[in-house]
Design an enzyme around this catalytic site. Structure first.
Site, PDB file in Angstrom:
ATOM      1  N   LYS A   1       7.270  -0.824  -2.701  1.00 46.11           N
ATOM      2  CA  LYS A   1       6.540   0.356  -2.206  1.00 46.11           C
ATOM      3  C   LYS A   1       7.475   1.552  -2.083  1.00 46.11           C
ATOM      4  CE  LYS A   1       3.167  -2.586   0.073  1.00 46.11           C
ATOM      5  NZ  LYS A   1       2.915  -3.393   1.265  1.00 46.11           N
TER       6      LYS A   1
ATOM      7  N   VAL B   1       0.561   1.452  -2.187  1.00 47.05           N
ATOM      8  CA  VAL B   1       1.513   1.784  -1.125  1.00 47.05           C
ATOM      9  C   VAL B   1       0.776   2.009   0.192  1.00 47.05           C
ATOM     10  CG1 VAL B   1       3.321   3.381  -0.376  1.00 47.05           C
ATOM     11  CG2 VAL B   1       3.022   2.906  -2.802  1.00 47.05           C
TER      12      VAL B   1
END
Ligand code: HSE
Length: 409
Positions: free
Chosen positions: A205, A132
């Protein structure tokens, strides 16, 4: 000095960055952690390809089992991509008592809870900071700085490719296609950019962030996702005239015992911090009870930034940090008819009159501009209405949908 023996699955951009950092920062890491990190083996497709990093002392293999069955290897770092093969390798690594680090957001968004459960059962660690926002240490921060806090909302620009395209369109007055070409020439967009421009990469994400922030077990299909591939310079100029900027924003928010996650193009006031995250960079705004508004900004991709996140995971594993339990909370996904926002919809069609008549029957709206083949409307709609709009329009016309996030800082 205790040795931590490592194997890499993959030696592309991120893998090469990991080799580089572990070589160049070897002495510093020894002093700060009291451990010696040694890469023993790397899985590659092509054993004879010329590599840009120094591989002295590391053996290359094209057989995953050379690594997965090697009892001397303590940590397996997966930086090869793909979902099914990577998942099978990581499961085997966990079962064979190796800690695992991955940068693979597709995999964690789809199989994170399953892999976490296996890691728990086998007593191993599973870390994925690099999945992420690349180099931004966001998962680590959520695990530590927010332990005694209560997050209510995260808004993020978590896809560098689409952010680069939107920035280039505005700055250089480019068409979507010209901006995409530029992103591809500079290596920010892949030759098949669909995952990035359709919003899927950002949705993966946001799923990982949501599950970390709220202890949920959401999947990518729980995220209402719209991408930027239909954006037109006209939409960007509309934003500019209104003192706004257009960005692809992922939002996850908790309201009571429910959570809502969406990835969509959004109009933001041009002076907000998120609106000023330009080019390929990423940015995340977090709202919480104790800290109020926090903002994180940095590189969302790239060899050394992403590898830095991988190596930070490695240090955490080796020094036993952040092994705190994630509190599972039974949050329900918010119902579509409870999410209402202001939207912008631009349509291009030969049958505009028919579409206009259908729209009039379906939702309330105000016309912003209208020509023979193009129509721009604004309306405050519920998400279930928007889903009907997009499903119906998707087959009949070209459209671009964005939401207004004008209150967000
Ligand atoms: N394709 C991704 C992006 C790379 O553009 O942000 C980092 O995950």
């Amino acid at each position: 000095m205790e040795k931590v023996t490592i194997a890499l699955l993959g030696l592309g951009t991120v893998g090469s960055g990991v080799v580089d950092i572990l070589k160049t920062q070897r002495e510093k890491l020894k002093k700060t952690t009291g451990k010696e990190f040694v890469i023993k083996k790397i899985l590659v497709n092509n054993l004879h390809k010329k590599r840009r990093v120094d591989l002295t002392g590391i053996s290359l293999t094209n057989q995953a089992q050379d690594i997965l069955k090697d009892r001397k290897i303590d940590v397996v770092i997966e930086v090869m991509g793909t979902v099914d093969v990577a998942k099978a390798y990581l499961k085997e690594a966990l079962v064979n008592h190796k800690d695992v680090i991955t940068a693979n957001k597709d995999l964690i968004a789809q199989a994170g809870p399953e892999l976490e459960l296996l890691a728990q059962k086998t007593g191993q660690k599973l870390y994925y900071e690099a999945a992420v926002a690349g180099g931004i240490p966001i998962l680590r921060t959520l695990k530590t700085a927010y332990l005694a806090d209560e997050i209510t909302r995260i808004d993020g620009i978590v896809n560098g490719t689409s952010n680069f395209i939107l920035t280039a369109m505005q700055a250089d007055r480019l068409s979507y296609q010209a901006a995409l070409n530029k992103a591809q020439e500079l290596g920010f967009a892949e030759s098949n950019p669909v995952n990035d421009v359709a919003g899927f990469d950002a949705a993966y994400k946001m799923v990982i962030l949501t599950n970390q922030a709220f202890g949920t077990q959401l999947k990518a299909t729980d995220v209402f996702t719209q991408g930027i591939s239909q954006v037109d310079l006209e939409d960007i100029l509309f934003a500019e005239r209104m003192g706004l900027k257009l960005k692809l924003i992922g939002t996850t928010q908790k309201l009571g015992s429910q959570v809502a996650v969406a990835v969509m193009p959004a109009f933001l006031a041009a002076d907000t911090r998120l609106a000023q995250v330009d080019n390929e960079n990423n940015g995340l705004g977090i709202v919480s009870r104790n800290l109020g508004h926090m903002f994180f900004y940095g590189p969302g991709a790239g060899s050394l930034p992403t590898a830095n996140s991988v190596v930070s995971d490695l240090v955490d594993i080796a020094t036993n940090k952040n092994g705190l339990a994630k509190v599972q909370t039974p949050l329900a996904k918010m119902a579509d008819n409870e999410i209402e926002q202001k939207y912008y919809l631009r349509l291009s069609s030969k049958n505009l009159a028919d579409i206009l008549a259908w729209l009039e029957k379906t939702v309330p709206f105000k016309v912003v501009s209208q020509t023979e083949k193009r129509l721009v409307v604004i309306g405050t709609w519920k998400q279930n209405e928007v889903k009907v709009l997009t499903q119906t329009l998707g087959t009949k016309s070209n459209y671009f949908l964005a939401r207004f996030l004008t209150e967000e800082k």
